[in-house]
Write a protein that holds these residues in place. Structure first.
Motif, PDB file in Angstrom:
ATOM      1  N   VAL A 176       0.861  -1.183   0.000  1.00 14.48           N
ATOM      2  CA  VAL A 176       0.000   0.000   0.000  1.00 14.48           C
ATOM      3  C   VAL A 176       0.900   1.237   0.000  1.00 14.48           C
ATOM      4  N   GLU A 177       0.780   2.070  -1.016  1.00 15.38           N
ATOM      5  CA  GLU A 177       1.666   3.220  -1.132  1.00 15.38           C
ATOM      6  C   GLU A 177       1.310   4.305  -0.117  1.00 15.38           C
ATOM      7  N   LYS A 178       2.280   5.159   0.154  1.00 15.22           N
ATOM      8  CA  LYS A 178       2.064   6.297   1.055  1.00 15.22           C
ATOM      9  C   LYS A 178       0.897   7.153   0.557  1.00 15.22           C
ATOM     10  N   GLY A 179       0.031   7.550   1.489  1.00 15.65           N
ATOM     11  CA  GLY A 179      -1.099   8.395   1.141  1.00 15.65           C
ATOM     12  C   GLY A 179      -2.267   7.674   0.513  1.00 15.65           C
ATOM     13  N   MET A 180      -2.143   6.360   0.303  1.00 19.00           N
ATOM     14  CA  MET A 180      -3.208   5.584  -0.332  1.00 19.00           C
ATOM     15  C   MET A 180      -3.872   4.657   0.693  1.00 19.00           C
ATOM     16  N   SER A 181      -5.065   4.176   0.349  1.00 17.66           N
ATOM     17  CA  SER A 181      -5.791   3.245   1.202  1.00 17.66           C
ATOM     18  C   SER A 181      -6.130   1.985   0.416  1.00 17.66           C
ATOM     19  N   ALA A 182      -6.106   0.843   1.122  1.00 17.64           N
ATOM     20  CA  ALA A 182      -6.481  -0.432   0.513  1.00 17.64           C
ATOM     21  C   ALA A 182      -7.403  -1.174   1.466  1.00 17.64           C
ATOM     22  N   TRP A 183      -8.259  -2.019   0.893  1.00 11.72           N
ATOM     23  CA  TRP A 183      -9.267  -2.736   1.666  1.00 11.72           C
ATOM     24  C   TRP A 183      -9.184  -4.210   1.317  1.00 11.72           C
ATOM     25  N   TRP A 184      -8.920  -5.046   2.328  1.00  8.86           N
ATOM     26  CA  TRP A 184      -9.018  -6.478   2.137  1.00  8.86           C
ATOM     27  C   TRP A 184     -10.403  -6.890   2.604  1.00  8.86           C
ATOM     28  N   GLY A 185     -11.335  -7.003   1.669  1.00 12.86           N
ATOM     29  CA  GLY A 185     -12.722  -7.294   1.999  1.00 12.86           C
ATOM     30  C   GLY A 185     -12.944  -8.740   2.376  1.00 12.86           C
ATOM     31  N   SER A 186     -14.159  -9.053   2.778  1.00 17.88           N
ATOM     32  CA  SER A 186     -14.501 -10.418   3.161  1.00 17.88           C
ATOM     33  C   SER A 186     -14.230 -11.362   2.004  1.00 17.88           C
ATOM     34  N   ASN A 187     -13.565 -12.464   2.326  1.00 15.44           N
ATOM     35  CA  ASN A 187     -13.108 -13.373   1.279  1.00 15.44           C
ATOM     36  C   ASN A 187     -13.067 -14.776   1.868  1.00 15.44           C
ATOM     37  N   ASP A 188     -13.892 -15.673   1.389  1.00 15.50           N
ATOM     38  CA  ASP A 188     -13.960 -17.024   1.932  1.00 15.50           C
ATOM     39  C   ASP A 188     -12.631 -17.755   1.815  1.00 15.50           C
ATOM     40  N   MET A 189     -11.812 -17.376   0.858  1.00 18.45           N
ATOM     41  CA  MET A 189     -10.512 -18.024   0.665  1.00 18.45           C
ATOM     42  C   MET A 189      -9.435 -17.410   1.541  1.00 18.45           C
ATOM     43  N   GLY A 190      -9.698 -16.247   2.131  1.00 19.92           N
ATOM     44  CA  GLY A 190      -8.694 -15.573   2.941  1.00 19.92           C
ATOM     45  C   GLY A 190      -7.621 -14.921   2.091  1.00 19.92           C
ATOM     46  N   TYR A 191      -6.566 -14.479   2.736  1.00 17.13           N
ATOM     47  CA  TYR A 191      -5.437 -13.823   2.074  1.00 17.13           C
ATOM     48  C   TYR A 191      -4.160 -14.544   2.486  1.00 17.13           C
ATOM     49  N   ILE A 192      -3.306 -14.850   1.525  1.00 17.89           N
ATOM     50  CA  ILE A 192      -2.074 -15.577   1.783  1.00 17.89           C
ATOM     51  C   ILE A 192      -0.887 -14.670   1.486  1.00 17.89           C
ATOM     52  N   VAL A 193      -0.014 -14.495   2.486  1.00 16.45           N
ATOM     53  CA  VAL A 193       1.181 -13.663   2.325  1.00 16.45           C
ATOM     54  C   VAL A 193       2.330 -14.577   1.906  1.00 16.45           C
ATOM     55  N   ARG A 194       2.586 -14.607   0.580  1.00 11.31           N
ATOM     56  CA  ARG A 194       3.647 -15.441   0.021  1.00 11.31           C
ATOM     57  C   ARG A 194       4.962 -14.696  -0.092  1.00 11.31           C
ATOM     58  N   ASP A 195       4.889 -13.374  -0.210  1.00  8.23           N
ATOM     59  CA  ASP A 195       6.076 -12.547  -0.404  1.00  8.23           C
ATOM     60  C   ASP A 195       5.880 -11.277   0.417  1.00  8.23           C
ATOM     61  N   THR A 196       6.829 -10.384   0.367  1.00  4.18           N
ATOM     62  CA  THR A 196       6.788  -9.189   1.191  1.00  4.18           C
ATOM     63  C   THR A 196       5.570  -8.333   0.864  1.00  4.18           C
ATOM     64  N   VAL A 197       4.792  -8.009   1.884  1.00  2.00           N
ATOM     65  CA  VAL A 197       3.667  -7.083   1.776  1.00  2.00           C
ATOM     66  C   VAL A 197       3.950  -5.926   2.726  1.00  2.00           C
ATOM     67  N   ILE A 198       3.968  -4.699   2.194  1.00  9.83           N
ATOM     68  CA  ILE A 198       4.329  -3.526   2.992  1.00  9.83           C
ATOM     69  C   ILE A 198       3.224  -2.490   2.919  1.00  9.83           C
ATOM     70  N   VAL A 199       2.843  -1.985   4.074  1.00  7.23           N
ATOM     71  CA  VAL A 199       1.999  -0.795   4.155  1.00  7.23           C
ATOM     72  C   VAL A 199       2.956   0.371   4.402  1.00  7.23           C
ATOM     73  N   ASP A 200       3.164   1.195   3.385  1.00 10.03           N
ATOM     74  CA  ASP A 200       4.242   2.190   3.406  1.00 10.03           C
ATOM     75  C   ASP A 200       3.867   3.413   4.247  1.00 10.03           C
ATOM     76  N   GLY A 201       4.884   4.124   4.693  1.00 12.49           N
ATOM     77  CA  GLY A 201       4.671   5.361   5.427  1.00 12.49           C
ATOM     78  C   GLY A 201       5.986   6.061   5.703  1.00 12.49           C
ATOM     79  N   ASP A 202       5.924   7.399   5.795  1.00 15.71           N
ATOM     80  CA  ASP A 202       7.082   8.180   6.205  1.00 15.71           C
ATOM     81  C   ASP A 202       6.591   9.370   7.008  1.00 15.71           C
ATOM     82  N   GLU A 203       7.486  10.315   7.272  1.00 13.69           N
ATOM     83  CA  GLU A 203       7.118  11.450   8.133  1.00 13.69           C
ATOM     84  C   GLU A 203       6.049  12.340   7.508  1.00 13.69           C
TER      85      GLU A 203
END
Length: 375
Positions: free
Chosen positions: A1-28
């Motif tokens: 998720v880039e700085k200043g942006m929003s993302a939504w992981w909605g309801s999902n019967d299969m769920g979400y699988i983290v196979r690789d690096t997932v970053i919610v970005d942020g700075d000052e």
């Protein structure tokens, strides 16, 4: 998720699988925000974590919740949620962290405004730390409320972690809690209120004194317990090293395997209007009682537990299927032991302001008080 942006992981019967690096970005200047919907399961591949530099929101509800776990049931792996290089403001409610290496890990907090709030969460079967905070000196970094930690290698590890607050939370049948500051600075402050600590294992201290007496305590830190019950642990009730300090108020410290308190190398403790087992060391007791707190005791189950050395392990404690060792019988005893106060207890109505001494939740299911931290 880039700085200043929003993302939504909605309801999902299969769920979400983290196979690789997932970053919610942020700075000052700006933070990204990831929101995870109620009812989702987030599964981690080995050595993977959900890395949060910005904001994370997970709003689980009773009966559903948001779960963080391993992608494979064969063996615990995955590193849960990692708040590293953290600048955000995150809130996780009704979350379950189970069957991984770690649950929640905060590291290198970048701003005094950064916060993580955990409410109504459960941590179970984590091989390392349920909760770990490092590198947050001077920051009110973490608030935990109405949660449960059980069956983890270490319940909590804090190292130069600023200030943490834990309210209405139970640490039961799990690993120790260790709160560490820089040598002689007490720059780590931990406040526990209305919490139960029971059945905790011990930590081998590596800070100047090699012992295995610490179930709850630390090194060069400032630890406060208000209306807490610390009982039936394998180490000291509370143990502090190297110029740290422990303050207790309206608490109960009783029947711990290595005594009520341990202090060494300039560490001190003060207990006020508490129930403290006698022979508790060289600290200061103010308005304390040293007679038995009067717990309700073994509140349920069969009145007889069976043990036989030739029984198949582990056994169930019944006449038909006895435990194979005494440790199983003791585990049953503590699991069914009610740490609530019985009628006639000297801890009822004798705390400060006429309240009770000890935690208010008895056997202590998570969420029993409905209270939240000030953060």
């Amino acid at each position: 998720v880039e700085k200043g942006m929003s993302a939504w992981w909605g309801s999902n019967d299969m769920g979400y699988i983290v196979r690789d690096t997932v970053i919610v970005d942020g700075d000052e200047g700006s933070c990204g925000t990831l929101t995870i919907a109620d009812g989702n399961v987030v599964s981690m591949y080995p050595a993977m974590a959900l890395r949060v530099w910005g904001n994370l929101v997970a709003e689980g509800t009773a009966g559903r919740g948001v779960e963080f776990t391993s992608a494979s049931a064969a063996a615990p792996h995955g590193f849960g949620v990692l708040f590293d290089q953290y600048r955000g403001n995150s809130e996780l409610r009704g979350c379950r962290f189970r069957d991984m290496w770690r649950g929640v890990y905060m590291a290198t907090v970048q701003t005094n405004a950064a916060r993580v709030r955990l409410a109504g969460c459960t941590f179970s079967n984590l091989l390392q730390d349920a909760i770990q905070v490092q590198g947050a000196a001077g920051v009110d970094a973490l608030v935990v409320s109405n949660s449960l930690v059980t069956g983890c290698g270490q319940s909590m590890y804090v190292n130069n972690g600023g200030r943490i607050e834990v309210v209405g939370t139970d640490f039961v049948d799990s690993g120790p809690l260790y709160i560490r500051g820089d040598y002689r600075t007490t720059n780590t402050v931990a406040v526990f209120e209305d919490c139960n600590f029971r059945g905790l294992g011990t930590r081998v201290d590596t800070d100047h004194l090699m012992t295995n007496h610490t179930s709850l305590g630390g090194y060069s830190s400032f630890l406060t317990l208000r209306n807490c019950t610390v009982a039936g642990n394998l180490g000291c009730g509370v143990r502090m090293l190297d110029f740290g300090h422990v303050e207790l108020e309206d608490s109960i410290v009783w029947n711990n395997a290595v005594g009520a308190f341990g202090e060494a190398s300039g560490a001190t403790y003060t207990a006020r209007t508490s129930c403290v087992q006698s022979g508790s060391g060289a600290g200061t007791l103010v308005g304390c009682v040293t007679n038995a707190p009067g717990f309700i005791g073994w509140a349920g189950g069969s009145s007889t537990v069976y043990v036989h050395s030739v029984s198949s392990c582990p056994g169930a404690g019944t006449e038909a299927n006895p435990y194979c060792s005494l440790s199983g019988a003791l585990k049953t005893y503590w699991e069914q032991f009610d740490f609530g106060l019985a009628v006639g207890s000297p801890c009822i109505g004798t705390g400060s302001g006429g309240g009770n001494r000890g935690a208010g939740k008895g056997t202590g299911g998570a969420g029993g008080t409905g209270r939240e931290g000030r953060g």
